[in-house]
Every structure is written in structure tokens, then in C-alpha cells.
Design an enzyme around this catalytic site. Structure first.
Site, short mmCIF file in Angstrom:
data_model
loop_
_atom_site.label_atom_id
_atom_site.label_comp_id
_atom_site.label_asym_id
_atom_site.label_seq_id
_atom_site.Cartn_x
_atom_site.Cartn_y
_atom_site.Cartn_z
CG HIS A 364 45.96 72.39 87.17
ND1 HIS A 364 45.83 73.75 87.00
CD2 HIS A 364 45.88 71.85 85.93
CE1 HIS A 364 45.68 74.01 85.71
NE2 HIS A 364 45.71 72.88 85.05
CE LYS A 556 41.21 80.13 99.80
NZ LYS A 556 42.06 80.37 98.63
NE ARG A 557 34.66 72.07 96.07
CZ ARG A 557 34.40 71.11 95.19
NH1 ARG A 557 34.29 71.37 93.90
NH2 ARG A 557 34.23 69.86 95.59
CE LYS A 562 41.22 74.53 97.77
NZ LYS A 562 41.94 75.39 96.83
CB THR A 664 43.02 81.91 90.20
OG1 THR A 664 42.01 80.95 90.54
CG2 THR A 664 44.05 81.26 89.31
CE LYS A 668 39.51 84.48 89.53
NZ LYS A 668 38.76 83.23 89.71
C1 26V Z 1 41.28 67.02 93.20
C2 26V Z 1 41.05 66.12 94.21
C3 26V Z 1 40.55 64.78 93.85
C4 26V Z 1 40.61 63.80 94.96
C5 26V Z 1 40.29 64.38 96.31
C6 26V Z 1 41.07 65.59 96.66
C7 26V Z 1 41.27 66.51 95.52
C8 26V Z 1 41.70 67.80 95.77
C9 26V Z 1 41.91 68.69 94.76
C10 26V Z 1 41.71 68.30 93.46
C11 26V Z 1 41.87 69.30 92.38
C12 26V Z 1 43.10 69.24 91.66
C13 26V Z 1 43.19 70.16 90.50
C14 26V Z 1 42.91 71.62 90.79
O1 26V Z 1 41.79 72.07 90.71
N1 26V Z 1 43.93 72.37 91.10
C15 26V Z 1 43.84 73.81 91.29
O2 26V Z 1 44.21 74.42 90.05
C16 26V Z 1 44.17 75.83 90.10
C17 26V Z 1 44.49 76.34 88.71
O3 26V Z 1 45.79 76.01 88.35
C18 26V Z 1 45.16 76.34 91.13
O4 26V Z 1 45.06 77.74 91.21
C19 26V Z 1 44.85 75.74 92.50
O5 26V Z 1 45.86 76.10 93.42
C20 26V Z 1 44.80 74.22 92.39
O6 26V Z 1 44.37 73.63 93.61
#
Ligand code: 26V
Length: 822
Positions: A364, A556-557, A562, A664, A668
Site C-alpha cells: 500500500h 485525508k491524513r 499529500k 480512495t 468517493k
Molecule cells: C505509514 C507510515 C508509517 C511511518 C511514517 C509515515 C507513514 C506514512 C504512511 C503510512 C501508511 C501506509 C499504508 C497506507 O495506509 N497506504 C494507503 O493505502 C490506501 C489503500 O490502498 C491507498 O489508497 C493510499 O494511497 C495509501 O497511502
């Protein structure tokens, strides 16, 4: 008259009323006179549950009888949101329930507001899991979601003087009517300890793990009601408890406090969901969390398999598919190996063959800081046997796959090894996932291409058919039917009532995109949704906005990639233009943000502060005549998204190309008739393909241009000096214009964009972004043109139904058969 099928909706209004009142009295222990809104909500849920449980039982009996292959979706996060309206819709009970409650003098949507969100996820990944289990049930696939029953979900965000404050989320403090505890399926999980090598009588060697501690896993089941109500699957979430609640020996020896400490420690495992954070804190606990839910789930899978097949594992891989939602559940791979080899006495090769066929992994993110690695010393202490197994997997992989392909090439070996060498040796969970899975998928076309080309190119050479794509999707039941009832009703009228199952049907609406009467209907609905949001904004923030304005939404986060900071720069530029020329030609615009920052991510929190400070100044500046408003909605979450998305005119999808795996929220908002202003990143590319690029405001560097610019050497100062607007806006951050009397409070943003190197190229894309916004403004000023584009966007989003994603997983990865529940 045709006889009703057993699964047809059984309840009429009077029956439902009677059931709600019965539950109010006998389940909630109150009366119609005294009951609070919460009690009415719970009584309603209990009445609905009578229907849910019957179908749940029927589904489980059918699955047991048919004994078909099932998918086990392992995810550390399931961002379910609220379930009441969703369950009512999926059981086709929404309307009748609305009427039944109205008869009782109550309002269904008010009752729904009593329900706390199940916020057991950070963002996109967790919400995707929730959409997927909805689709799996809707399509009648035998499926079970496995995760963690966190006591506290993602923190609740408060804004105090513009800053984010984190507060604990206690979603089940007063009970959750949608979950069922299953003490009969409790599991016990080992941790710590040491591994003994035992030589058996027949001469062969066996490994025995003597655990230092045991933790109890208590399952809570959440029924997942498919649309139409035929299949009800479950989401099984594990809660940790101390194995021995009360140790009398310890107590008698005066160790009561010790025993209580052990209990507290065990219960800590499922206590909180970790926010995506880069901090080292809580690393050990996080690894234990992951192992805890994977080990419980594998035991549960084993128990069910053995019930049908005993100790004959020859059908295991035909019956069981396990999907790893990111690397968080990777430890399930060595755990299944451990169970098969150490406990079931299978040969390594046999066990590996099974594992390899069972597991598949979804990636992801490409962000290097998000790819999980665990220190070897930590593994050795917490999961000593698993570390041995990982070494064995690695050594076989390197000698059987890498050495023959790149003989003597130590650099490649070092790169592909599961173990990263260095001061602190680490276990690379991504590599373990790829090596132990038969398929690996990215979540949008461009992301999957980058997974192949940049993240795992050598693995793609070793296994050319392993890496593939499944583009994400969202459930149209929650993200259109339930959250936008007026648009849903319009679509019912125009394309018939089948669209929540066949979202492609909406495409026939394209032919009305030029139809003035249809445009009016469509835009009137948008207007109603905006008016409702105006009230929510007023109630939540005290800010007055007008539904006349363009509602421009970024939800979004918060993360630099982003680029909420790019949005903010542009807002400040607009503000400057308005100050310089009060007649500056633009349609009134409301910029709305919803976003949580990881508690340890300083700059992300600074960006939230800056948005709020700019908002304060802009919103109270009479000189700009209300042409510009900025709103930061606190505590962004699923239930708030359901109010924001139907009211969006413009959808901000502005990540640096190559960084947003899919997105996503983009799907939406477009589905609800918003026009995307976006980069060619993630699923935006596919959205623009479906809607037509002329119906989106696409701007900025492409993936290849980003790579080329970075390779050339990007210098943000080039843009700072070349573009006077950029320079003026950045310099503004150093003044006290937005923080009177406190200059420099916003300087960290300027610093990150200049001296920090502007990692995500905000300045490089600024001019193009600004141009795209002008285009949006011009389009909006032609109401018929805007309506046409909005309609086409909504009507062409059929591809992004999560049912389609699930059918792709079935065809490309899982090989399941649907199993109709009679
Ligand atoms: C994790 C971390 C952990 C360390 C600090 C920075 C950081 C940044 C992001 C993440 C999340 C990674 C996994 C995630 O949530 N990915 C999201 O997955 C969605 C579903 O597939 C996708 O639509 C998003 O684009 C993607 O960011």
C-alpha cells in the site's frame, strides 16, 4: 401472489416497532417514557440484530456444508465507521425503520448520530479493508476478516488555539450492540522464552519453543451484512487478556501486585491502535500486537480446517487463502510454518509449499519510512523460534533463487536478503512477504508499475508472474446509497434500483449530462447536501459559510507527500490577490480540510496550525467580502466523511506524482459529483481515464518528470526567486500577519519548503496548480458546463466499485467460488 423467499425482507413497520419496544424494555431495561436517544438506538440495533443473527447462522451453516475455499483477510486495521445505517440499508430495512421510528416520535438519522465510529484504523488502508469485507459479503464469497479488537481506536482530535490535541478514543465505553464475544473460541498465544532442540527416538530433530509467557486471545465477532442481506460474514477481532487472571500462589506469596502488573501487561497488547508514526516508541509492543492477532487467527483457521479435514493437510492450500493487508500481518507466514513443521510434524518442503500457495500480499505504499523492519535482537527476544524460521526461509531463498540467477553477486544477495546487515541487523518484512507469497499486488495501475520497477525489480525477474495490480475500490452502498440519499433516489429513478450492485449502470446517465432538466435536478441535490454541510460547519467550528460558494475539499491524513501545504500556499496566494485587488475575479470559494496528523509528526502538526491560523485571519477579514473562507473540520473520521463527500464541488487530490499509492477519497468524491483537481498519481490517473481528462483539472509533474527533476537536482530556491507570488507567500510565514504578536510561529513550513529541500516538490508544482484552480473557477462560472462535468464524473465511476476490486482479487489471486446462501 408469489410466495416470499425465506431471505426476503420479513419485517413490516408494525413488527419492527413492536420489536424495538420489546428490546427497549427487555434488553435495555428501560421504558418508552424514560428512554434516552442512546437507548432507542441500542434497542433499534437489537431489533435489527434479530435479522442479522438468523442470516449469520444460515451463512455459517451453508459454508460449513459446502466446505468451499475461503479468503481470510488479515489486517491490523478495519476502519468500519458506524454500522447502523449500513446494516439497515444492506438488509433493505432502512425505509421501514425510518417510518417505524417516526411513528414512535423518533428520527432515525438522529439515532444514528448516537453511534460512535469504530475508528480501528489510520486511514486508507483500514477503510479499504472495511469496503472489501462489505463487498465480499455482498458477492457471497466465504470470507472472514481478522484483526485486533483495540480498546482505543485512532485518537480523537481536538483543536485548541489552532493546534491538534490528541484525546483517547473510547468507542465502546458504553457498549457496542454490533459485536458478539465468543469465549468458546478463545486462543492461547506464546511469547518470549527459548527454543530447545530435541532429538527424537527415530533420529530426527525437533524444535520446541518454551514460551516465557502466554497471552489469551478473546474473539469478538462483528457480523458483516452483505447488500441484499443474504450472506452475513464475520469480522473477528482479537482482544488480549492475561492467561491466568488470578494466580493464587503468587497472591499467597504476597505477589498480588505482581500478578496485577502481569494482567495489565497482557491487556496492553490490544489497548491502542498505533498512529502511523515514525517514532521508535512502542516498537516491541507493536511487534507483539502483530504476532498476537496473526497467531490467534492462524490457530482459528487451523481449528476450522481440522474440523473438516482432520490432520490431512493435503487440501489446506486448496481450502485456505490468506491475504496480508500490507506487511503488518507478515509474521503469519513464519507462524504458519512453525505450526506445520513444529506442531504438525510436516516436512519443511511440504510446509513451505502450503505456505507459498496460501499467502498473498498487498503493498500500500512505496514510502521507504513506511516499509517495516524489525531489529533482529527484538525478534530474538520476543519470537525466538520465528527468527530461526526466517533464517531458514532466507537461506533457502538465497541459495535456490538468487545464487542461480546472479551467481556470486553479493550485492544483489544483500539487497534481496530478508536480513538487512548493519549496526543493527534488521528483518525486512516486505522481502519476507514477497518471498513467502504467491502473488503481490499494488493498489492502482501506476503504483503497481512502480512496485515492479522501483521497489521489487529483482523479485519481478525471479518470479515474472508474481507481481500484479488490483486497483482499489469503494463500496457504493456506504459511499453513495447511504451517504447521499437524494442522489441515490435520482439514480433509482433514472437507471433502476440495481446500481448499488452494478455501479457500471450509472454510465447510462452520461447521456443526460447535457440535459438542462437533469442538470438542474443533479445540482439541486448537490446544493441540498451543501446546505446540510453549512449547518455542520457552523455547529462544529462556528464558521459561517455560504452554500453559494464552491466547496473545495481536501480530506485525508496529513502528510507532506499529500501536500496540504501546497493547498495552503495557493489559498494564501488567492488571499493576497484579493487584498491587492478587492475586485479580483473569482467565484466565492470555501476551502475545507479534514485531517489528523500522527502525534509524533511535528511538521504535519505545524501545517494544521498554519491552516487554522490562516483560516482565522482570512475568515475575519471584511476586505475580501466573504469571497474566501477556510475551514478546518476537527476530528476527521468516517462519519464526518459521509457528510463532507456528498457536499464536495472540488476534490483535492494533489499528491506528488509517484507517492500516493491509490487514494480512495478521490473515488468517493467523484462518485458524488465532485470534480477532481489532481496530479497524475495513484488512482487519479484511472479516474481521469474513466471520466475523461477534460472533466478533471489535471496538473503538475508526472511520475517520470518527478524522477527526472530529482535526478537533475531539484532546488526549491529556483522557484522561490523566479516566482514573485511564491516568494511573497513564503515570506509571509516569517511575519506575524497570521499570528499577531508572535512572528515566526509558522516559519517551519517555509523552512521545510526551502532549506529542507521541498522533498515533495510543492514549489515546482505551484504554478501549474494555480492555473488548474483558475480553470476550475472558469468552469464553475458556467453552471451548465460545471453540471455536465459533475454528472459525467459521477456517472463514470463504475470501475471504482469495491465489488470490481474483489472480483479482480478472485480472478487474479484467490480463485474463490461464490457460495449463495439459500
Ligand atoms: C505509514 C507510515 C508509517 C511511518 C511514517 C509515515 C507513514 C506514512 C504512511 C503510512 C501508511 C501506509 C499504508 C497506507 O495506509 N497506504 C494507503 O493505502 C490506501 C489503500 O490502498 C491507498 O489508497 C493510499 O494511497 C495509501 O497511502
Amino acid at each position: 401472489m408469489a410466495t416470499k423467499k425465506k431471505t426476503d425482507i420479513l419485517l413490516d413497520k408494525e413488527q419492527l416497532k413492536a420489536s424495538i419496544i420489546r428490546h427497549l424494555r427487555s434488553t435495555l431495561g428501560t421504558s418508552e417514557e424514560k428512554a434516552s436517544q442512546e437507548s432507542w438506538w441500542k434497542a433499534t440495533a437489537a431489533a435489527v440484530n434479530e435479522q442479522v443473527y438468523e442470516r449469520l447462522t444460515r451463512t455459517q451453516q451453508t459454508h460449513l456444508k459446502q466446505d468451499t475455499r475461503a479468503i481470510h483477510y488479515l489486517s491490523a486495521e478495519f476502519l468500519m465507521g458506524r454500522l447502523t445505517s449500513n446494516n439497515l440499508h444492506n438488509l433493505s430495512l432502512y425505509k421501514v425503520c425510518d417510518e417505524a421510528l417516526a411513528d414512535l416520535g423518533l428520527n432515525l438519522s438522529d439515532l444514528c448520530e448516537c453511534e460512535p465510529d469504530m475508528a480501528l484504523g489510520n486511514g486508507g488502508l483500514g477503510r479499504l479493508a472495511a469496503c472489501f469485507i462489505d463487498s465480499l459479503a455482498t458477492l457471497s464469497y466465504p470470507a472472514i476478516g481478522y484483526g485486533i479488537h483495540y480498546e482505543h481506536g485512532l485518537f480523537r482530535q481536538e483543536i485548541q488555539d489552532g493546534r491538534q490535541i490528541e484525546r483517547p478514543d473510547s468507542w465502546r465505553e458504553y457498549g457496542n450492540p454490533w459485536e458478539i464475544c465468543r469465549p468458546e473460541s478463545v486462543q492461547e498465544i506464546p511469547l518470549y522464552g527459548y527454543v530447545e532442540t530435541v532429538f527424537c527416538d527415530d533420529g530426527h530433530m525437533k524444535k520446541v519453543w518454551h514460551a516465557g509467557r502466554k497471552i489469551k486471545g478473546v474473539p469478538w465477532d462483528i457480523p458483516v451484512v452483505g447488500f441484499g442481506g443474504h450472506t452475513v460474514n464475520i469480522l473477528r477481532l482479537w482482544e488480549s487478556r492475561a492467561s491466568e487472571f488470578f494466580d493464587w500462589d503468587v497472591f499467597n506469596a504476597g505477589g498480588y501486585l505482581d500478578s496485577q502488573a502481569e494482567k495489565a501487561q497482557a491487556e496492553t497488547i490490544s489497548k491502542v491502535l498505533y498512529p502511523n508514526d515514525e517514532t521508535e516508541a512502542g516498537k516491541e509492543l507493536r511487534l507483539i500486537q502483530q504476532y498476537f492477532f496473526c497467531a490467534c487467527s492462524i490457530k482459528d483457521i487451523m481449528r476450522r480446517y481440522k474440523r473438516a479435514h482432520g490432520n490431512d493437510f493435503s487440501h489446506f492450500a486448496d481450502q485456505i487463502a490468506i491475504q496480508l493487508n500490507d506487511t503488518h500481518p507478515t509474521i503469519a507466514i513464519p507462524e504458519l510454518m512453525r505450526v506445520l513443521v513444529d506442531e504438525e510434524d510436516l516436512q519443511w518442503e511440504k510446509a513451505w509449499d502450503i505456505c507459498y500457495r496460501v499467502f498473498a500480499y498487498t503493498n500500500h505504499t512505496l514510502l521507504p519510512e513506511a516499509l517495516e523492519k524489525w531489529a533482529v535482537y527484538l525478534f530474538e527476544r520476543v519470537l525466538p523460534r520465528h527468527l530461526e524460521i526466517i533464517y531458514e526461509i532466507n537461506s533457502r531463498f538465497l541459495s535456490e533463487k538468487v545464487e542461480p540467477m546472479w551467481p556470486g553477486n553479493d550485492a544483489i544477495k544483500a539487497k534481496l536478503s530478508i536480513i538487512e546487515e548493519g549496526d543493527v541487523r534488521k528483518v525486512r518484512m516486505g522481502n519476507l512477504c514477497v518471498i513467502g507469497s504467491n502473488k503481490v499486488n499494488g493498489v492502482a495501475e501506476v503504483h503497481s508499475r512502480l512496485v515492479k520497477e522501483d521497489l521489487f525489480p529483482e523479485f519481478d525477474q525471479i518470479w515474472p508472474d508474481k507481481l500484479c495490480n488490483v486497483t482499489n475500490g469503494v463500496t457504493p452502498r456506504r459511499w453513495l446509497l447511504a451517504c447521499n440519499p437524494e442522489l441515490a433516489a435520482l439514480y433509482d429513478e433514472v437507471v433502476g434500483k440495481e446500481w448499488p450492485l452494478k455501479l457500471d449502470l450509472l454510465r447510462s446517465v452520461v447521456k443526460f449530462a447535457d440535459d438542462k432538466a437533469f442538470q438542474k435536478q443533479f445540482m439541486t441535490i448537490k446544493r441540498h447536501n451543501k446546505e446540510k454541510l453549512v449547518e455542520v460547519i457552523k455547529a462544529e467550528t462556528g464558521i459561517d459559510v455560504s452554500a453559494e460558494a464552491i466547496f473545495d475539499i481536501q480530506i485525508k491524513r496529513l502528510h507532506e507527500y499529500k501536500r496540504q501545504q501546497l493547498n495552503l500556499l495557493h489559498i494564501m496566494a488567492l488571499y493576497r490577490r484579493l487584498l491587492a485587488d478587492p475586485d479580483y475575479d473569482m467565484h466565492p470559494r470555501v476551502f475545507i480540510f479534514g485531517s489528523k496528523a500522527a502525534p509524533g509528526y511535528k511538521l504535519a502538526k505545524d501545517i494544521i496550525y498554519a491552516i487554522n491560523k490562516v483560516a482565522e485571519r482570512v475568515n475575519n477579514d471584511v476586505r475580501i467580502k466573504g469571497k474566501l473562507k477556510v475551514v478546518f473540520m476537527p476530528n476527521y473520521r468516517v462519519s464526518l466523511a459521509e457528510k463532507l463527500i456528498p457536499a464536495a464541488d472540488v476534490s483535492e487530490q494533489i499528491s506528488t506524482a509517484g507517492y500516493e499509492a491509490s487514494g480512495t477519497g478521490n473515488m468517493k468524491m467523484a462518485l458524488n459529483g465532485a470534480i477532481t483537481i489532481g496530479t497524475l498519481d495513484g488512482a487519479n490517473i484511472e479516474i481521469a481515464e474513466e471520466a475523461g481528462e477534460e472533466n478533471c483539472a489535471i496538473f503538475g509533474l508526472t511520475v517520470d518528470e518527478v524522477k527526472a527533476l530529482k535526478a537533475r537536482g531539484y532546488n526549491p530556491y529556483d522557484f522561490y526567486y523566479a516566482n514573485s507570488e511564491i516568494k511573497a507567500v513564503l515570506d509571509w510565514f516569517d511575519t506575524d500577519y497570521f499570528t499577531p504578536g508572535r512572528p515566526g510561529e509558522l516559519s517551519s513550513i517555509k523552512r521545510a519548503l526551502l532549506d529542507g529541500g521541498d522533498t515533495y516538490l510543492a514549489l515546482a508544482d505551484f504554478a501549474a496548480y494555480s492555473e488548474a484552480h483558475r480553470k476550475i473557477d472558469t468552469w464553475y462560472c458556467d453552471p451548465s458546463l460545471w453540471a455536465k462535468k459533475a454528472i459525467i464524473n459521477s456517472a463514470t465511476m463504475g470501475k471504482f466499485n469495491s465489488d470490481r476490486s474483489i472480483e479482480d482479487y478472485v480472478a487474479r489471486i484467490w480463485g474463490l467460488k461464490s457460495c449463495k446462501v439459500g
